[in-house]
Design a protein around this motif. Sequence first.
Motif, PDB file in Angstrom:
ATOM      1  N   MET A   1       0.866  -1.190   0.000  1.00  0.00           N
ATOM      2  CA  MET A   1       0.000   0.000   0.000  1.00  0.00           C
ATOM      3  C   MET A   1       0.894   1.230   0.000  1.00  0.00           C
ATOM      4  O   MET A   1       1.699   1.424   0.905  1.00  0.00           O
ATOM      5  N   TRP A   2       0.718   2.073  -1.042  1.00  0.00           N
ATOM      6  CA  TRP A   2       1.520   3.288  -1.129  1.00  0.00           C
ATOM      7  C   TRP A   2       0.900   4.437  -0.363  1.00  0.00           C
ATOM      8  O   TRP A   2       1.601   5.355   0.039  1.00  0.00           O
ATOM      9  N   LEU A   3      -0.389   4.410  -0.172  1.00  0.00           N
ATOM     10  CA  LEU A   3      -1.080   5.515   0.481  1.00  0.00           C
ATOM     11  C   LEU A   3      -0.993   5.354   1.981  1.00  0.00           C
ATOM     12  O   LEU A   3      -1.241   4.282   2.530  1.00  0.00           O
ATOM     13  N   GLU A   7      -8.040   5.405   2.884  1.00  0.00           N
ATOM     14  CA  GLU A   7      -8.448   5.286   1.486  1.00  0.00           C
ATOM     15  C   GLU A   7      -9.748   6.034   1.200  1.00  0.00           C
ATOM     16  O   GLU A   7     -10.079   6.269   0.038  1.00  0.00           O
ATOM     17  N   TYR A  30       5.817   9.423  -7.307  1.00  0.00           N
ATOM     18  CA  TYR A  30       4.410   9.007  -7.428  1.00  0.00           C
ATOM     19  C   TYR A  30       3.711   9.875  -8.466  1.00  0.00           C
ATOM     20  O   TYR A  30       3.708  11.102  -8.369  1.00  0.00           O
ATOM     21  N   TRP A  32       0.006  10.679 -10.212  1.00  0.00           N
ATOM     22  CA  TRP A  32      -1.405  10.504  -9.834  1.00  0.00           C
ATOM     23  C   TRP A  32      -2.320  11.120 -10.874  1.00  0.00           C
ATOM     24  O   TRP A  32      -1.962  12.055 -11.589  1.00  0.00           O
ATOM     25  N   THR A  73       0.362   5.867  -8.849  1.00  0.00           N
ATOM     26  CA  THR A  73       1.268   4.823  -9.348  1.00  0.00           C
ATOM     27  C   THR A  73       2.704   5.159  -8.956  1.00  0.00           C
ATOM     28  O   THR A  73       3.214   6.232  -9.308  1.00  0.00           O
ATOM     29  N   GLU A  82       2.557  -1.414  -8.475  1.00  0.00           N
ATOM     30  CA  GLU A  82       1.113  -1.518  -8.602  1.00  0.00           C
ATOM     31  C   GLU A  82       0.463  -0.218  -8.132  1.00  0.00           C
ATOM     32  O   GLU A  82       0.852   0.360  -7.112  1.00  0.00           O
ATOM     33  N   ASP A  84      -2.371   2.406  -6.478  1.00  0.00           N
ATOM     34  CA  ASP A  84      -3.237   2.386  -5.314  1.00  0.00           C
ATOM     35  C   ASP A  84      -4.279   3.486  -5.493  1.00  0.00           C
ATOM     36  O   ASP A  84      -4.084   4.426  -6.265  1.00  0.00           O
ATOM     37  N   THR A  85      -5.390   3.374  -4.750  1.00  0.00           N
ATOM     38  CA  THR A  85      -6.519   4.283  -4.970  1.00  0.00           C
ATOM     39  C   THR A  85      -6.961   4.907  -3.655  1.00  0.00           C
ATOM     40  O   THR A  85      -7.014   4.226  -2.615  1.00  0.00           O
TER      41      THR A  85
END
Length: 516
Positions: A1-3, A7, A30, A32, A73, A82, A84-85
């Motif tokens: 998880m990048w965030l 979420e 990153y 976005w 990303t 990968e 993340d959102t």
Amino acid sequence: MWLQTPEYSVYCNESQIRITLGGAVSGTTYSWVRTIISGSIANGTPGSGTSTSEITQNLNAGGGGAFIRYIVTPTANGCTGEPDTAYVEFTNFDINRVFSITGTDDNETVCPGESVSYTLNSQNGNYYYTRFWWASDNPNIGLTSTGGPLNNNKTNNANISSTVSFTATNDTDIPQTANIVFSASAHDDGWASTFLCDVAAITRTITVEPFAIICPTDIAANTDANQCYATITRPVPALTCGTGANITWTAPGAIPASGNNGLTNVRFSKGVTTVTYRAQKSPTNYRVCSFTVTVTDNQPPVFSNCPPATTTLPMDPGQCGASFAFNPTATDNCDNPVTLVRTDGSGVNSGDIFPAGTTIISYLATDATGNTSTCIFNVTVQPDSQPPVITCVGNQAECASAGSGYTMLGTAWDATVTENCPGIVSKPYTLTGVTSGTGNSLNNVEFNVGTTTVTWTAKDANNITSTCNFDVVITQSPEVITSPLSQSVCLNGSSYFNRCCNRNTGANFPVEKRWC
């Protein structure tokens, strides 16, 4: 998880959103993309971008609110991770809040005991209540892990603020870093009111250094010249947050064995010594560190009385060589015994007769550490230059029988020869005078009447000669001659005999004798 933010977040309209980004790979970038799923955005903020730490945007969703998606990303070291959102909802509450923090700077580094203060500021709108919160990811800095709510004021379009203060602590030996997330939220009424939306979340990073003394790395040194110790000088060790600390050190066995501040011309004996530093602010607030000083003896033993590299000698008189005395000794800079060993294997010892030519003598000295030194010298004896010693008998006088010479029987008249070096020695003679001839022994040599000089010559293996001589004087023995040989006489008559002695000179000596 990048965030690293939730979420899904709900923000008040016209608030600043912060989406914190982070991962395990340093240097990550990153990218976005923002997508409006429902509602609309009134201002012209961009819908994509890049960042290394967070996405920050001031958005106005107007009166109808908006539902927004961010797809992030990561890229690092030429590889793409990968995506993340994160989802953000803007309410349709017209609160018009702006959240900011003043006081201690972001990424500040402080020492234990220093004061840290953050002032949280927000602008109320339309008489809604504002509350402040915090969450820290490291409880070792002196601030509780979570806190709030702070404040519960209700104003109309006015600034409100609260202060979060604490005294920095760090009871460890390593720096302590904390990320403190401060947030502000809007509520509809009082302490028990309903949550409406977040104004924003702001992260402040702070590092509390330890009170520590940082010793140097272990020291390795060689002994001073001709000494069994090393003299060491080192500055005061580095301190962090050590203002006002008293610095002392101890080093058992060193000279001196203790002191203040740095090391100045301290003598450390051969071996390993531990140096311990102590930085003390109070009897209960101190730090220690230690390191070792390893002193190695790398100095080889020193020879005394080692003869010169080459000593040249003539042969001693009467000897086939030369006597030479030596007595090398060795000492070491450390008071340990030195092992001294002859290594040449020549078999010639001090005071012995050294043969002609060059003899190599070598010694090896080894100290307790294994350092070695050598004493090597040559003893060169010059070639034999001494003549043989020849001895002759004295002058000889003998009588020869009448009419003949004298024959020497035996070797009594032969010369005797001694030689300092072994080898073939020739010993011929030469006869001059009334007798001539050569040979190696006078046995059975006939000498004529008169004087003969005998010269002996001795020659050694190096063709060095010596001579001696003597005279042999041979004299003719006398003889009796009767004339006449027979006579006739009458009774009562007289008779005469003539006797003469013939000598080698030819003279006649008549002898008269009468018989009656």
